[in-house]
Each structure stands twice: as structure tokens, then as C-alpha cells.
Scaffold this motif. Sequence first.
Motif, PDB file in Angstrom:
ATOM      1  N   GLN A   8       0.253  -7.247  -7.012  1.00  0.00           N
ATOM      2  CA  GLN A   8       1.310  -7.009  -6.031  1.00  0.00           C
ATOM      3  C   GLN A   8       0.915  -5.891  -5.052  1.00  0.00           C
ATOM      4  O   GLN A   8       1.043  -6.036  -3.837  1.00  0.00           O
ATOM      5  CB  GLN A   8       2.583  -6.615  -6.795  1.00  0.00           C
ATOM      6  CG  GLN A   8       3.807  -6.451  -5.926  1.00  0.00           C
ATOM      7  CD  GLN A   8       4.923  -5.763  -6.727  1.00  0.00           C
ATOM      8  OE1 GLN A   8       5.114  -6.045  -7.903  1.00  0.00           O
ATOM      9  NE2 GLN A   8       5.619  -4.837  -6.074  1.00  0.00           N
ATOM     10  N   LEU A   9       0.373  -4.805  -5.583  1.00  0.00           N
ATOM     11  CA  LEU A   9      -0.024  -3.677  -4.717  1.00  0.00           C
ATOM     12  C   LEU A   9      -1.151  -4.107  -3.771  1.00  0.00           C
ATOM     13  O   LEU A   9      -1.183  -3.753  -2.595  1.00  0.00           O
ATOM     14  CB  LEU A   9      -0.457  -2.477  -5.565  1.00  0.00           C
ATOM     15  CG  LEU A   9       0.678  -1.781  -6.334  1.00  0.00           C
ATOM     16  CD1 LEU A   9       0.119  -0.792  -7.356  1.00  0.00           C
ATOM     17  CD2 LEU A   9       1.615  -1.054  -5.366  1.00  0.00           C
ATOM     18  N   ARG A  10      -2.052  -4.887  -4.323  1.00  0.00           N
ATOM     19  CA  ARG A  10      -3.183  -5.352  -3.513  1.00  0.00           C
ATOM     20  C   ARG A  10      -2.688  -6.231  -2.362  1.00  0.00           C
ATOM     21  O   ARG A  10      -3.156  -6.091  -1.223  1.00  0.00           O
ATOM     22  CB  ARG A  10      -4.142  -6.123  -4.419  1.00  0.00           C
ATOM     23  CG  ARG A  10      -5.419  -6.513  -3.758  1.00  0.00           C
ATOM     24  CD  ARG A  10      -6.256  -7.264  -4.765  1.00  0.00           C
ATOM     25  NE  ARG A  10      -7.310  -7.984  -4.090  1.00  0.00           N
ATOM     26  CZ  ARG A  10      -8.569  -8.011  -4.500  1.00  0.00           C
ATOM     27  NH1 ARG A  10      -8.927  -7.359  -5.576  1.00  0.00           N
ATOM     28  NH2 ARG A  10      -9.471  -8.673  -3.848  1.00  0.00           N
ATOM     29  N   LYS A  11      -1.711  -7.102  -2.669  1.00  0.00           N
ATOM     30  CA  LYS A  11      -1.129  -7.962  -1.628  1.00  0.00           C
ATOM     31  C   LYS A  11      -0.471  -7.137  -0.539  1.00  0.00           C
ATOM     32  O   LYS A  11      -0.468  -7.507   0.632  1.00  0.00           O
ATOM     33  CB  LYS A  11      -0.088  -8.904  -2.244  1.00  0.00           C
ATOM     34  CG  LYS A  11      -0.684 -10.212  -2.665  1.00  0.00           C
ATOM     35  CD  LYS A  11       0.405 -11.269  -2.925  1.00  0.00           C
ATOM     36  CE  LYS A  11      -0.059 -12.193  -4.035  1.00  0.00           C
ATOM     37  NZ  LYS A  11       0.811 -12.188  -5.198  1.00  0.00           N
ATOM     38  N   GLU A  12       0.099  -5.998  -0.964  1.00  0.00           N
ATOM     39  CA  GLU A  12       0.749  -5.115   0.017  1.00  0.00           C
ATOM     40  C   GLU A  12      -0.274  -4.265   0.781  1.00  0.00           C
ATOM     41  O   GLU A  12       0.095  -3.394   1.563  1.00  0.00           O
ATOM     42  CB  GLU A  12       1.724  -4.166  -0.694  1.00  0.00           C
ATOM     43  CG  GLU A  12       2.934  -4.860  -1.285  1.00  0.00           C
ATOM     44  CD  GLU A  12       3.721  -3.969  -2.256  1.00  0.00           C
ATOM     45  OE1 GLU A  12       3.419  -2.748  -2.345  1.00  0.00           O
ATOM     46  OE2 GLU A  12       4.611  -4.487  -2.934  1.00  0.00           O
ATOM     47  N   GLY A  13      -1.544  -4.476   0.485  1.00  0.00           N
ATOM     48  CA  GLY A  13      -2.604  -3.736   1.172  1.00  0.00           C
ATOM     49  C   GLY A  13      -2.785  -2.332   0.635  1.00  0.00           C
ATOM     50  O   GLY A  13      -3.362  -1.470   1.287  1.00  0.00           O
ATOM     51  N   ARG A  14      -2.318  -2.107  -0.602  1.00  0.00           N
ATOM     52  CA  ARG A  14      -2.460  -0.765  -1.158  1.00  0.00           C
ATOM     53  C   ARG A  14      -3.560  -0.733  -2.224  1.00  0.00           C
ATOM     54  O   ARG A  14      -3.297  -0.592  -3.416  1.00  0.00           O
ATOM     55  CB  ARG A  14      -1.124  -0.307  -1.762  1.00  0.00           C
ATOM     56  CG  ARG A  14      -0.049  -0.155  -0.701  1.00  0.00           C
ATOM     57  CD  ARG A  14       0.993   0.842  -1.149  1.00  0.00           C
ATOM     58  NE  ARG A  14       2.087   0.207  -1.858  1.00  0.00           N
ATOM     59  CZ  ARG A  14       3.077   0.878  -2.441  1.00  0.00           C
ATOM     60  NH1 ARG A  14       3.086   2.201  -2.418  1.00  0.00           N
ATOM     61  NH2 ARG A  14       4.056   0.248  -3.040  1.00  0.00           N
ATOM     62  N   GLN A  15      -4.821  -0.851  -1.800  1.00  0.00           N
ATOM     63  CA  GLN A  15      -5.934  -0.732  -2.752  1.00  0.00           C
ATOM     64  C   GLN A  15      -6.398   0.721  -2.820  1.00  0.00           C
ATOM     65  O   GLN A  15      -6.249   1.475  -1.853  1.00  0.00           O
ATOM     66  CB  GLN A  15      -7.077  -1.645  -2.343  1.00  0.00           C
ATOM     67  CG  GLN A  15      -6.906  -3.049  -2.924  1.00  0.00           C
ATOM     68  CD  GLN A  15      -8.150  -3.881  -2.751  1.00  0.00           C
ATOM     69  OE1 GLN A  15      -8.506  -4.241  -1.636  1.00  0.00           O
ATOM     70  NE2 GLN A  15      -8.814  -4.180  -3.842  1.00  0.00           N
ATOM     71  N   ALA A  16      -6.953   1.093  -3.967  1.00  0.00           N
ATOM     72  CA  ALA A  16      -7.229   2.505  -4.205  1.00  0.00           C
ATOM     73  C   ALA A  16      -8.705   2.863  -4.033  1.00  0.00           C
ATOM     74  O   ALA A  16      -9.587   2.088  -4.407  1.00  0.00           O
ATOM     75  CB  ALA A  16      -6.796   2.873  -5.621  1.00  0.00           C
ATOM     76  N   ASP A  17      -8.921   4.047  -3.471  1.00  0.00           N
ATOM     77  CA  ASP A  17     -10.281   4.603  -3.417  1.00  0.00           C
ATOM     78  C   ASP A  17     -10.651   5.178  -4.767  1.00  0.00           C
ATOM     79  O   ASP A  17     -11.795   5.117  -5.194  1.00  0.00           O
ATOM     80  CB  ASP A  17     -10.338   5.707  -2.350  1.00  0.00           C
ATOM     81  CG  ASP A  17     -10.112   5.139  -0.976  1.00  0.00           C
ATOM     82  OD1 ASP A  17     -11.096   4.749  -0.345  1.00  0.00           O
ATOM     83  OD2 ASP A  17      -8.937   5.037  -0.554  1.00  0.00           O
ATOM     84  N   VAL A  18      -9.649   5.792  -5.398  1.00  0.00           N
ATOM     85  CA  VAL A  18      -9.896   6.345  -6.725  1.00  0.00           C
ATOM     86  C   VAL A  18      -8.644   6.144  -7.573  1.00  0.00           C
ATOM     87  O   VAL A  18      -7.519   6.280  -7.091  1.00  0.00           O
ATOM     88  CB  VAL A  18     -10.359   7.828  -6.640  1.00  0.00           C
ATOM     89  CG1 VAL A  18      -9.394   8.685  -5.868  1.00  0.00           C
ATOM     90  CG2 VAL A  18     -10.565   8.433  -8.017  1.00  0.00           C
ATOM     91  N   ILE A  19      -8.884   5.725  -8.826  1.00  0.00           N
ATOM     92  CA  ILE A  19      -7.772   5.547  -9.770  1.00  0.00           C
ATOM     93  C   ILE A  19      -8.018   6.476 -10.958  1.00  0.00           C
ATOM     94  O   ILE A  19      -9.083   6.432 -11.574  1.00  0.00           O
ATOM     95  CB  ILE A  19      -7.699   4.092 -10.289  1.00  0.00           C
ATOM     96  CG1 ILE A  19      -7.428   3.119  -9.138  1.00  0.00           C
ATOM     97  CG2 ILE A  19      -6.612   3.959 -11.349  1.00  0.00           C
ATOM     98  CD1 ILE A  19      -7.386   1.646  -9.559  1.00  0.00           C
ATOM     99  N   PHE A  20      -7.048   7.320 -11.245  1.00  0.00           N
ATOM    100  CA  PHE A  20      -7.149   8.179 -12.425  1.00  0.00           C
ATOM    101  C   PHE A  20      -6.312   7.578 -13.544  1.00  0.00           C
ATOM    102  O   PHE A  20      -5.274   6.950 -13.282  1.00  0.00           O
ATOM    103  CB  PHE A  20      -6.606   9.590 -12.120  1.00  0.00           C
ATOM    104  CG  PHE A  20      -7.445  10.335 -11.128  1.00  0.00           C
ATOM    105  CD1 PHE A  20      -8.516  11.114 -11.548  1.00  0.00           C
ATOM    106  CD2 PHE A  20      -7.174  10.241  -9.768  1.00  0.00           C
ATOM    107  CE1 PHE A  20      -9.302  11.794 -10.628  1.00  0.00           C
ATOM    108  CE2 PHE A  20      -7.951  10.918  -8.840  1.00  0.00           C
ATOM    109  CZ  PHE A  20      -9.021  11.697  -9.274  1.00  0.00           C
TER     110      PHE A  20
END
Length: 423
Positions: free
Chosen positions: A162-174
Motif C-alpha cells: 500500500q505504501l509503495r503504491k502511494e509512492g512512499r518507498q524508503a531510503d532506509v528502514i530501521f
Amino acid sequence: MSQKPAAALTCRSCGSFRLAGVLDLGKTPLADALLTEQQIATPSPTFPLELFFCADCSLVQIGETVPPDVVFDQDYPYYSSFIDAVVQNARENVRDVLSERQLGPDSLAVELACNDGYLLRNFVERGIPVLGIDPAPGPAEAARKCGVPTLCTFFGRDLAEQLRKEGRQADVIFGNNVLAHVADTNGFVEGIRILLKPDGMAVIEVPYVRDLIEKVEFDTIYHEHLCYFSVTSLSHLFRRNGLYLNRIKPLSIHGGSLRLFVEPTERMDESVRSMLAEEAAMGLTSQRFYEDFAHRVASLKGAVVGLLSRLRAEGNRIAAYGAAAKGSTLLNYMDIGRDLIEYVVDRNTHKQGKFMPGKHIPIYPTEKLLEDRPDYVFLLAWNHAGEIIRQQRNYAQQGGKFVIPIPEPQIVGADVALKSEHE
Ligand code: JHZ
Ligand code: ZN
């Protein structure tokens, strides 16, 4: 070691039936389900707590899965910011990531299990966009209050899509101390892959099973912790889900942890290669490594209960420090109640006024130690011994002593308290 009948259990990571029993801690209440005065009048539910080793992927795990919404409910009491070592570790973690990755106002840093915002606020301060995700309502609200936009929900494959579809991909995930907590282990890791940008990086911290076994840290076993990771088991888990464990930094936090650097492209460095080789050489990837653990845990119980009973018989008064989840496992497994420990103190205001699960020992603010001056303070939060002893030096200077239960019971007094001030 008992071989589990093939019927019921399968490995949380690889699905294998070849799970061997390592340790049975009996039935215990949920470790973080602290009780109110009304609740101690009625019996709390208990759940089996048994540890297994997977002969196929080496993952150590418990058999029981308590529903996550029961564990991380309205009253989930763990707030990271009460612990200086955790706050400091997060600050250094962020500083190190920023020294090797150029992040700015167009980047996104996500934290899975962001708790009260103790880590992501380091990005907020620098104007780098963040997203926190945490299913526990209390800590999630605390994160929002310190400026961290937070989704109060569980993370997994679906949310990542869902986040990816909204264009919210992460540079870094903790993800600190969360991988062991999720019931759908593969779904969570796959979610990380989906949410990461192709050149993104996940920075994940987990307690290291080698420390657990070698230092008899059996009390870190409780229902919240479904998995106990080795580098070998982690490497299989990531690879299965299209991610690669490329670098590892060992940490001393929480009794011994690993910081894992995980990416969508494989470029394993020497830190991973040497730890994999070391685990194979020392037999950590075989059942034999775990064979005498149950016996060592039982001996530790004898030694700790023996010491506390002797101190009480000599007329000493004993309190405990740290209403930690691990304290709950220790007290319940060792059957230590109010006859030995009068009360527990803890700095976390959400825990004060409540009672320890199972043993119903009351929890007070830490100031009570100086007012009441018990003869001994039993460190349930032994993993923070340095920080606690430093902070309680006035109590120690007035003759108070500490009992550290793990890896073997040890009494320390003012000499250590003063020495640790200079460390
Ligand atoms: P502490 C938690 O386990 C919960 P716990 C969780 N499941 C997890 O995975 C691990 O951490 C990593 C208090 N304290 O850190 C604060 C003081 O009062 O050993 C805590 O209540 N004063 C997410 O609960 C407790 O002690 C202090 O100076 O076993 C410590 O809990 C310090 C240092 C701590 O984790
Ligand atoms: Zn397995």
C-alpha cells in the motif's frame, strides 16, 4: 532433547517440521502484561513457553504464538526513551547511517516498531522526512507528540504494498527489536523488500542467540520474542525473501545484539562471512550446541534462589530494579515472590503503580530505594547494570548492595558503583 512430533509445529522461517525441543520454561503469563490492583484479584492467563531449534535453517524459536493484538494492546508499557543506553544507541545508529548515505528533504526514513519516536526524532531534527509504524497505541501516540508521523498498525507485506503504491518507498528502514516479535516472519521481511527503494538499506537490530546461550540469558525468552536469531538463520531468512545480509556490527546492548545491514543487492562483506564461518565452526548450527542449555538454566535457578533465600534468612530486605519483561520470565520461572522480593522500582511512569505478572510484586518509582534503603537491590534489568548502578550511587554509598543474577549471581557494592562512574 525431545524431538517434537511432526504433527503440530513448523519452523517460523523455513517451514521445516524438524524442530527439536531445547528448553521448557513451563506456562507463564505475558511478560509485559503488568497488572492493576483490580486485576491481581483474578488469575491471569498463562501460555506455554518452550524453545525449539530448527535442524534445517538453525532458527531458534518458541512454539506458542500469542495473538499479536493481545500482546501489543492498549496497555503495552515499554517506552524506549526511559533507557539512556537505548536512546544513545539510536543516536549513534542514525549518525553512522547519515555518514555513509546522503539523505535530505526528498528522502524517507521509516522505522518499524518506532515505539515512542526515540530513533526517528534524530531525523526530524535534521529535516529528513520520516514515517513511524507501531501497533502499540501508547508508544505510537508518544511518537506523534515528538513530531514523528506514525501509523498505529502492524507492518507486513500488505502495508508495504500500500505504501509503495502511494509512492512512499524508503531510503532506509530501521527495525530494532522487532523482527523477533512478528508472527509472520517471512511476510515482514518481504514487506521490507517491497518498501525499500532498489538502492535502499534496512538497518535491523536483534539480540544474538549466541549470547543468550553462552551467558544463560534465559529470561529474554518470553512470548513477545518468537525468534532468537543466529547469523546463519538470518542469512537464510533474508535470502528467501529477496534481501541480502551484507554487513554486521555486533553490539553489547540488551545482553548482546547484532546490527544487520540488509540490502536488495548482494555484497556480503567480511563481517558476515567470518561470523557465518565462526557459527559453523563452533557448532551453533547444530542441535548439540543447545543440548546442555536446559541444565545450565536449572542450575542458575538453584544458585539465584539459594542466594536470595540465604540473604533473607540472614534478615536482609531485598527490592528489585527494573519491571522488565525479562524480569517477569525470571520471577515466574524461578518462582520468586514477595517472600523474597518486597517490591520492584522502575523509572517508566507507565509501569509504576502496577504489579509484576504472575508474582504480583508492586512497582514503585526509583526514588523509593533511597527513602526505604533495602539491604539489597536485585537487578532484574541486569542488561543495564552499569547505567542503573551509576544512577543509584547514593544508595550504594549508604551501604546498599546490588545482586546481578546473570550469567551467574554476583553481589556488587559501592566500590563497583563508584568505579563505573568513571567508565
Ligand atoms: P529492558 C524490552 O525488554 C521489551 P525488557 C522488548 N520486548 C524487547 O524486545 C527488549 O526490550 C529489547 C527500566 N529502567 O530494557 C526501564 C529504569 O527504570 O531490560 C524498563 O522498564 N531505569 C521490546 O522489558 C526496564 O528497566 C534505568 O536506568 O526486558 C528495563 O527493561 C534503566 C536503564 C532501565 O527490557
Ligand atoms: Zn527452519
